[in-house]
Design a protein around this motif. Structure first.
Motif, PDB file in Angstrom:
ATOM      1  N   LEU A   1       0.872  -1.176   0.000  1.00 19.86           N
ATOM      2  CA  LEU A   1       0.000   0.000   0.000  1.00 19.86           C
ATOM      3  C   LEU A   1       0.906   1.222   0.000  1.00 19.86           C
ATOM      4  O   LEU A   1       1.732   1.386   0.898  1.00 19.86           O
ATOM      5  N   HIS A   2       0.774   2.075  -1.029  1.00 19.96           N
ATOM      6  CA  HIS A   2       1.610   3.263  -1.081  1.00 19.96           C
ATOM      7  C   HIS A   2       0.890   4.378  -1.827  1.00 19.96           C
ATOM      8  O   HIS A   2      -0.107   4.147  -2.517  1.00 19.96           O
ATOM      9  N   ARG A   3       1.424   5.569  -1.674  1.00 16.55           N
ATOM     10  CA  ARG A   3       0.865   6.740  -2.345  1.00 16.55           C
ATOM     11  C   ARG A   3       1.824   7.192  -3.442  1.00 16.55           C
ATOM     12  O   ARG A   3       3.036   7.246  -3.249  1.00 16.55           O
ATOM     13  N   THR A   4       1.252   7.501  -4.605  1.00 13.42           N
ATOM     14  CA  THR A   4       2.002   8.102  -5.703  1.00 13.42           C
ATOM     15  C   THR A   4       1.238   9.331  -6.156  1.00 13.42           C
ATOM     16  O   THR A   4       0.135   9.219  -6.696  1.00 13.42           O
ATOM     17  N   GLY A   5       1.819  10.504  -5.927  1.00 14.28           N
ATOM     18  CA  GLY A   5       1.088  11.726  -6.226  1.00 14.28           C
ATOM     19  C   GLY A   5      -0.128  11.820  -5.325  1.00 14.28           C
ATOM     20  O   GLY A   5      -0.049  11.672  -4.113  1.00 14.28           O
TER      21      GLY A   5
ATOM     22  N   LEU B   1      -3.006   0.082  -4.060  1.00 15.90           N
ATOM     23  CA  LEU B   1      -3.015  -1.189  -3.340  1.00 15.90           C
ATOM     24  C   LEU B   1      -2.643  -2.281  -4.331  1.00 15.90           C
ATOM     25  O   LEU B   1      -3.192  -2.331  -5.437  1.00 15.90           O
ATOM     26  N   GLU B   2      -1.724  -3.159  -3.949  1.00 19.45           N
ATOM     27  CA  GLU B   2      -1.305  -4.230  -4.856  1.00 19.45           C
ATOM     28  C   GLU B   2      -1.123  -5.520  -4.078  1.00 19.45           C
ATOM     29  O   GLU B   2      -0.556  -5.528  -2.984  1.00 19.45           O
ATOM     30  N   VAL B   3      -1.639  -6.609  -4.650  1.00 21.11           N
ATOM     31  CA  VAL B   3      -1.430  -7.950  -4.106  1.00 21.11           C
ATOM     32  C   VAL B   3      -0.772  -8.767  -5.207  1.00 21.11           C
ATOM     33  O   VAL B   3      -1.361  -8.986  -6.266  1.00 21.11           O
ATOM     34  N   ARG B   4       0.454  -9.207  -4.963  1.00 22.41           N
ATOM     35  CA  ARG B   4       1.249  -9.910  -5.973  1.00 22.41           C
ATOM     36  C   ARG B   4       1.633 -11.292  -5.435  1.00 22.41           C
ATOM     37  O   ARG B   4       2.107 -11.407  -4.303  1.00 22.41           O
ATOM     38  N   ASP B   5       1.405 -12.334  -6.263  1.00 23.10           N
ATOM     39  CA  ASP B   5       1.794 -13.680  -5.845  1.00 23.10           C
ATOM     40  C   ASP B   5       2.627 -14.345  -6.929  1.00 23.10           C
ATOM     41  O   ASP B   5       2.705 -13.859  -8.063  1.00 23.10           O
ATOM     42  N   ASP B   6       3.262 -15.465  -6.578  1.00 25.85           N
ATOM     43  CA  ASP B   6       4.108 -16.193  -7.527  1.00 25.85           C
ATOM     44  C   ASP B   6       3.464 -17.513  -7.944  1.00 25.85           C
ATOM     45  O   ASP B   6       4.152 -18.460  -8.314  1.00 25.85           O
ATOM     46  N   GLY B   7       2.134 -17.563  -7.903  1.00 23.68           N
ATOM     47  CA  GLY B   7       1.425 -18.806  -8.188  1.00 23.68           C
ATOM     48  C   GLY B   7       1.233 -19.073  -9.664  1.00 23.68           C
ATOM     49  O   GLY B   7       1.975 -18.577 -10.524  1.00 23.68           O
TER      50      GLY B   7
ATOM     51  N   GLY C   1     -14.764   4.662  -6.968  1.00 18.27           N
ATOM     52  CA  GLY C   1     -14.175   5.347  -8.115  1.00 18.27           C
ATOM     53  C   GLY C   1     -12.745   4.950  -8.399  1.00 18.27           C
ATOM     54  O   GLY C   1     -11.967   5.748  -8.936  1.00 18.27           O
ATOM     55  N   ALA C   2     -12.381   3.717  -8.057  1.00 16.85           N
ATOM     56  CA  ALA C   2     -11.013   3.241  -8.255  1.00 16.85           C
ATOM     57  C   ALA C   2     -10.913   2.432  -9.545  1.00 16.85           C
ATOM     58  O   ALA C   2     -11.911   1.966 -10.089  1.00 16.85           O
ATOM     59  N   ALA C   3      -9.687   2.261 -10.026  1.00 15.48           N
ATOM     60  CA  ALA C   3      -9.416   1.448 -11.213  1.00 15.48           C
ATOM     61  C   ALA C   3      -8.778   0.140 -10.765  1.00 15.48           C
ATOM     62  O   ALA C   3      -7.741   0.148 -10.096  1.00 15.48           O
ATOM     63  N   LEU C   4      -9.402  -0.982 -11.136  1.00  8.17           N
ATOM     64  CA  LEU C   4      -8.895  -2.296 -10.756  1.00  8.17           C
ATOM     65  C   LEU C   4      -8.359  -3.013 -11.984  1.00  8.17           C
ATOM     66  O   LEU C   4      -9.025  -3.070 -13.018  1.00  8.17           O
ATOM     67  N   THR C   5      -7.152  -3.548 -11.888  1.00 10.26           N
ATOM     68  CA  THR C   5      -6.588  -4.362 -12.963  1.00 10.26           C
ATOM     69  C   THR C   5      -6.112  -5.685 -12.381  1.00 10.26           C
ATOM     70  O   THR C   5      -5.611  -5.738 -11.255  1.00 10.26           O
ATOM     71  N   VAL C   6      -6.296  -6.741 -13.158  1.00  7.57           N
ATOM     72  CA  VAL C   6      -5.828  -8.072 -12.786  1.00  7.57           C
ATOM     73  C   VAL C   6      -5.044  -8.601 -13.976  1.00  7.57           C
ATOM     74  O   VAL C   6      -5.574  -8.685 -15.084  1.00  7.57           O
ATOM     75  N   ARG C   7      -3.788  -8.946 -13.774  1.00  6.05           N
ATOM     76  CA  ARG C   7      -2.972  -9.393 -14.904  1.00  6.05           C
ATOM     77  C   ARG C   7      -1.999 -10.478 -14.457  1.00  6.05           C
ATOM     78  O   ARG C   7      -1.700 -10.634 -13.273  1.00  6.05           O
ATOM     79  N   ARG C   8      -1.548 -11.224 -15.448  1.00  8.39           N
ATOM     80  CA  ARG C   8      -0.493 -12.204 -15.206  1.00  8.39           C
ATOM     81  C   ARG C   8       0.841 -11.473 -15.141  1.00  8.39           C
ATOM     82  O   ARG C   8       1.136 -10.620 -15.984  1.00  8.39           O
ATOM     83  N   ASP C   9       1.650 -11.817 -14.154  1.00 10.30           N
ATOM     84  CA  ASP C   9       2.965 -11.207 -14.028  1.00 10.30           C
ATOM     85  C   ASP C   9       3.918 -11.851 -15.030  1.00 10.30           C
ATOM     86  O   ASP C   9       3.848 -13.056 -15.292  1.00 10.30           O
TER      87      ASP C   9
ATOM     88  N   GLY D   1       6.906 -12.570 -14.705  1.00  7.15           N
ATOM     89  CA  GLY D   1       7.731 -13.578 -14.051  1.00  7.15           C
ATOM     90  C   GLY D   1       6.941 -14.728 -13.470  1.00  7.15           C
ATOM     91  O   GLY D   1       7.498 -15.581 -12.778  1.00  7.15           O
ATOM     92  N   GLY D   2       5.636 -14.770 -13.743  1.00  5.85           N
ATOM     93  CA  GLY D   2       4.785 -15.807 -13.180  1.00  5.85           C
ATOM     94  C   GLY D   2       3.940 -15.258 -12.047  1.00  5.85           C
ATOM     95  O   GLY D   2       4.347 -14.344 -11.336  1.00  5.85           O
ATOM     96  N   GLY D   3       2.761 -15.814 -11.877  1.00  4.79           N
ATOM     97  CA  GLY D   3       1.881 -15.356 -10.817  1.00  4.79           C
ATOM     98  C   GLY D   3       0.892 -14.314 -11.305  1.00  4.79           C
ATOM     99  O   GLY D   3       0.765 -14.040 -12.499  1.00  4.79           O
ATOM    100  N   THR D   4       0.203 -13.714 -10.348  1.00  6.93           N
ATOM    101  CA  THR D   4      -0.863 -12.756 -10.637  1.00  6.93           C
ATOM    102  C   THR D   4      -0.615 -11.461  -9.874  1.00  6.93           C
ATOM    103  O   THR D   4      -0.125 -11.487  -8.742  1.00  6.93           O
ATOM    104  N   VAL D   5      -0.960 -10.344 -10.506  1.00  3.37           N
ATOM    105  CA  VAL D   5      -0.874  -9.038  -9.859  1.00  3.37           C
ATOM    106  C   VAL D   5      -2.263  -8.408  -9.873  1.00  3.37           C
ATOM    107  O   VAL D   5      -2.849  -8.208 -10.939  1.00  3.37           O
ATOM    108  N   VAL D   6      -2.796  -8.133  -8.697  1.00  2.00           N
ATOM    109  CA  VAL D   6      -4.058  -7.406  -8.559  1.00  2.00           C
ATOM    110  C   VAL D   6      -3.712  -6.008  -8.071  1.00  2.00           C
ATOM    111  O   VAL D   6      -3.088  -5.852  -7.017  1.00  2.00           O
ATOM    112  N   ARG D   7      -4.099  -5.003  -8.844  1.00  2.00           N
ATOM    113  CA  ARG D   7      -3.764  -3.624  -8.481  1.00  2.00           C
ATOM    114  C   ARG D   7      -5.029  -2.777  -8.475  1.00  2.00           C
ATOM    115  O   ARG D   7      -5.832  -2.834  -9.402  1.00  2.00           O
TER     116      ARG D   7
END
Length: 385
Positions: free
Chosen positions: A292-296, A301-307, A347-355, A357-363
């Motif tokens: 969890l971090h602030r940019t500007g 919020l990001e959840v990253r796994d190596d599954g 009012g947030a933007a949600l993206t789900v993608r394959r990393d 390097g493997g795994g999933t990134v939910v941002r």
């Protein structure tokens, strides 16, 4: 019946009848030729011209993308291009524009027309596109979504209130009973009474009930009322998952970000909770990182796994995902639409993608989040690994 038989027996007459029928319908129909450069339109029915305001001379020879205007960054367009390149049928929802610039929502069905209709793998001669104005339906769905959002927020508020009542009401009463029982157990033991053991057992039961009540209250209202409650809740969530899943390394890297709007904090927590659950239950991950971090002015919020990684065809979370894939998401319990819905609520933007390097990134990115530095609140260390 005899007339229909005649048209089937006479290809020329059949084509004429078909063209008249297509001109008579109030659905837009176009035909394109993939053998010509840029797959241009070679035929449109009358209703297409009537609805869009374009004359045939303004349409023929152009690729259908001109209807998108400058609005090219639509996930459905990528699905449409992939299907056409693969020579497959596809149904997408896209936003198009009339000649006067007014937008309309378009349910578009595109299918290849093959040289030999019975040969499903044969050469493609044309593509046919059937377009249906769905603006009224989309508007009605938006109104239903607004009402649903109100109901959802009411339910969330009631759950939060119930959690607070459970903690401050029943929890405090049980704590008070526990204190009295401790005093009673001490007195009975001092007197050497045989009832001391029984009273001690009752005390154990009360303490177990108090612990259960606190766990229930925390589950109903995991983000406390402090401005930094989200960070604390995310760290606690990761700790609890790590304790229950000793074979998985779960880390939290959380900046101390205060939130004025508790709704944002609450929905971000639920999104992280669902993404973390997916990584544990479905992805067979060995490592999960929650950040969890602030940019500007935005909170990320990001959840990253190596599954194993979310299937590629399911990464486009939203209206672009076909109905059969939505059913698959629901069957697998991946909760992607629940996360998307919560993101929309704030009012947030949600993206789900394959990393890569493997795994999933939910941002999930909350633009211009209702948070900021507060006087009197000392920044706390936000990283726990």
């Amino acid at each position: 019946m005899d007339r229909l038989s005649d048209t089937n027996a006479n290809p020329r007459l059949s084509a004429e009848v078909l063209e008249r029928a297509l001109h008579a319908t109030d659905i837009m129909v176009v035909l394109t030729d993939p053998h010509l450069e840029d797959n241009p339109i070679i035929w449109v029915n009358d209703y297409f011209c009537q609805f869009t305001g374009y004359g045939r001379d303004e349409v023929l020879g152009r690729n259908c993308r001109f209807l998108q205007g400058d609005d090219r960054d639509q996930p459905a367009i990528r699905r449409l291009r992939r299907a056409i390149d693969a020579g497959e049928s596809v149904n997408v929802h896209i936003r198009n524009y009339r000649k006067d610039g007014s937008p309309f929502d378009n349910d578009l069905y595109v299918s290849p027309v093959r040289e030999t209709p019975s040969d499903l793998d044969g050469p493609i001669r044309y593509f046919i596109g059937v377009q249906n104005d769905s603006t009224a339906r989309i508007r009605a769905e938006a109104e239903v979504a607004d009402r649903t959002r109100e109901v959802h927020e009411t339910a969330e508020n009631e759950r939060e209130r119930f959690g607070m009542d459970l903690h401050d009401g029943l929890g405090q009463e049980l704590a008070g009973v526990g204190l009295l029982l401790k005093a009673l157990v001490g007195r009975l033991e001092d007197e050497g009474s045989a009832s001391g053991a029984l009273a001690g057992r009752v005390l154990d039961l009360v303490e177990e009930a108090l612990s259960s009540a606190r766990d229930m209250a925390r589950g109903l209202n995991p983000v406390d009322a402090s401005p930094y409650g989200l960070g604390d809740a995310l760290r606690t969530l990761c700790d609890r998952v790590a304790e229950s899943q000793p074979d998985i390394e779960v880390r939290a890297r959380v900046e101390p970000i205060p939130f004025d709007d508790r709704r944002e904090a609450r929905h971000l927590y639920r999104i992280a909770q669902e993404a973390l659950s997916n990584a544990v239950k479905h992805a067979e991950a060995s490592q999960v990182l929650v950040t969890l971090h602030r940019t500007g002015g935005s909170v990320h919020l990001e959840v990253r796994d190596d599954g194993a990684g979310v299937p590629e065809e399911l990464t486009e979370v939203g209206d672009a995902v076909p109905v059969q894939d939505r059913a698959e998401l629901a069957r697998r319990g991946m909760g992607l639409y629940g996360m998307r819905y919560r993101a929309d609520l704030i009012g947030a933007a949600l993206t789900v993608r394959r990393d890569d390097g493997g795994g999933t990134v939910v941002r999930c990115v909350v633009p211009d989040a209702a948070s900021g530095p507060r006087a009197g609140h000392r920044a706390r260390s936000g990283e726990r690994e």
